[in-house]
Design an enzyme around this catalytic site. Structure first.
Site, PDB file in Angstrom:
ATOM      1  N   LYS A  68      -1.742  -9.443   2.565  1.00 37.75           N
ATOM      2  CA  LYS A  68      -0.788  -8.830   3.704  1.00 37.75           C
ATOM      3  C   LYS A  68      -1.769  -7.928   4.526  1.00 37.75           C
ATOM      4  CE  LYS A  68       3.258  -6.348   3.721  1.00 37.75           C
ATOM      5  NZ  LYS A  68       2.558  -5.081   4.531  1.00 37.75           N
ATOM      6  N   GLU A 110       8.902  -4.538  10.343  1.00 40.88           N
ATOM      7  CA  GLU A 110       9.345  -3.442   9.885  1.00 40.88           C
ATOM      8  C   GLU A 110       9.890  -2.613  11.093  1.00 40.88           C
ATOM      9  OE1 GLU A 110       6.670  -1.485   7.403  1.00 40.88           O
ATOM     10  OE2 GLU A 110       7.836   0.397   7.326  1.00 40.88           O
ATOM     11  N   ASP A 163       0.748  -1.124  -0.116  1.00 37.75           N
ATOM     12  CA  ASP A 163      -0.146  -0.052  -0.003  1.00 37.75           C
ATOM     13  C   ASP A 163       0.936   1.203  -0.095  1.00 37.75           C
ATOM     14  OD1 ASP A 163       0.870  -0.128   2.376  1.00 37.75           O
ATOM     15  OD2 ASP A 163      -1.370  -0.177   3.386  1.00 37.75           O
ATOM     16  N   SER A 164       2.300   1.063   0.149  1.00 41.09           N
ATOM     17  CA  SER A 164       3.068   2.202  -0.183  1.00 41.09           C
ATOM     18  C   SER A 164       2.793   2.676  -1.716  1.00 41.09           C
ATOM     19  CB  SER A 164       4.830   1.509   0.077  1.00 41.09           C
ATOM     20  OG  SER A 164       4.890   0.549  -0.726  1.00 41.09           O
ATOM     21  N   GLU A 210      -1.667  -5.865   8.482  1.00 44.90           N
ATOM     22  CA  GLU A 210      -0.970  -5.236   9.711  1.00 44.90           C
ATOM     23  C   GLU A 210      -1.727  -5.744  10.749  1.00 44.90           C
ATOM     24  OE1 GLU A 210      -0.134  -0.991   8.823  1.00 44.90           O
ATOM     25  OE2 GLU A 210       0.755  -1.461   6.815  1.00 44.90           O
ATOM     26  N   ASP A 235      -0.860  -6.001  -0.417  1.00 42.71           N
ATOM     27  CA  ASP A 235      -1.388  -5.335   0.851  1.00 42.71           C
ATOM     28  C   ASP A 235      -3.029  -5.162   0.786  1.00 42.71           C
ATOM     29  OD1 ASP A 235       0.548  -4.929   2.920  1.00 42.71           O
ATOM     30  OD2 ASP A 235       1.280  -3.229   1.816  1.00 42.71           O
TER      31      ASP A 235
HETATM   32  O1  KIV Z   1       3.537  -1.039   1.673  1.00 47.05           O
HETATM   33  C1  KIV Z   1       4.729  -1.583   1.984  1.00 47.05           C
HETATM   34  O2  KIV Z   1       5.602  -1.122   1.046  1.00 47.05           O
HETATM   35  C2  KIV Z   1       5.036  -2.393   2.912  1.00 47.05           C
HETATM   36  C3  KIV Z   1       6.510  -2.639   3.213  1.00 47.05           C
HETATM   37  C4  KIV Z   1       7.338  -1.370   3.510  1.00 47.05           C
HETATM   38  C5  KIV Z   1       6.896  -3.812   3.805  1.00 47.05           C
HETATM   39  O3  KIV Z   1       4.260  -2.595   3.527  1.00 47.05           O
END
Ligand code: KIV
Length: 272
Positions: A121, A190, A52-53, A123, A91
């Protein structure tokens, strides 16, 4: 280099466990589009995270919070299409799994059906464990994420190192065991102290993938735009630039502009 150099077989959740047992480090990188993901897959990367980055890297937002489920599915679909070997993880964005187990399971199923990725994924630890179990029960591989969980940036008050104090470190270890026992196929750690990441990696069977968590995790992940030097203002201690893509792109685009202005592009050979 093991799987990287010798095997073009598709990497699965099972392969990740085998790599941990064989002590072969897992190399994961983010990607959000077809063209970039294809380059990484053909280079032999083990896993691609459609993080989600994308909210920051692709959309220019300050946090990961604004990106929607539809936007994540769009990015994930493009990446999954490009990958014949890498294990692709998507994510679940903020708001898509925190409200209830039912909603989390429904949204995880949407991601799998519409994007074609290999896993999702989420969190968090004990707070979301019922949802994680529900998603796993639906037959969907899950990757956990503990430590600095960017969707909680407002709760943390920033992006600093997590679990430096004993109480938070104890909770992280307990959460890692909960997720491991539930059956996650990997766990992202992280921005936590190296010693804690090493302890977690020793105590659980699921492979750990670190970012800012030292060298004792079972694998590493970085945001590709940071790792390849497309961004320069973001330079935390854990980051290494493995290329200077922004310099290369600037040189290329400058040359293109020059040739257009000088009318040396296109030339006769480049015309019909
Ligand atoms: O969203 C992302 O890129 C991440 C990584 C930094 C692990 O969750």
């Amino acid at each position: 280099m093991g799987y990287l150099s010798t095997d073009r077989k598709k990497i699965t959740a099972k392969t990740l466990r085998e790599m941990k047992v064989a002590k072969e480090k897992i190399a994961q990188i983010t990607a959000y589009d077809f063209t970039t993901a294809k380059i990484f897959d053909e280079a032999g990367i083990d896993s691609i995270l459609v993080g989600d980055s994308a909210s920051n890297v692709m959309c220019g937002n300050d946090t990961t919070l604004p990106i929607s489920l539809d936007e994540m599915i769009y990015h994930a679909k493009s990446v999954a299409k490009a990958c014949s070997r890498a294990f692709v993880v998507c994510d679940m964005p903020f708001g898509s799994y925190q409200v209830s187990r039912e909603e989390g399971v429904r949204n995880a199923i949407r991601i799998m059906k519409e994007s074609g990725v290999d896993a999702v994924k989420l969190e968090g630890g004990s707070e979301i464990i019922d949802t994680v179990k529900g998603i796993l029960a639906a037959g969907i591989p899950v990757v956990g994420h503990l430590g600095l969980t960017p969707q909680s940036v407002h709760k943390f008050g920033g992006y600093g190192v997590r679990a430096k104090e004993e109480a938070e470190a104890d909770k992280l270890l307990k959460d890692a065991k909960l997720l491991n026992d539930a059956g996650v196929c990997a766990l992202v750690l992280e921005k936590v102290p190296r010693s804690l990441a090493a302890e977690v990696s020793k105590q659980i069977e699921a492979p750990t993938i670190g970012i800012g968590a030292g060298c004792d995790t079972d694998g590493q992940v970085l945001v590709y735009a940071d790792a390849l030097g497309m961004t320069h203002e973001f330079k935390p201690k854990f980051l290494r630039h493995f290329a200077n893509v922004s310099k290369c792109m600037t040189a290329g685009i400058t040359d293109y502009m020059k040739c257009v202005k000088e009318q040396t592009f296109p030339n006769a050979d480049e015309s019909y």
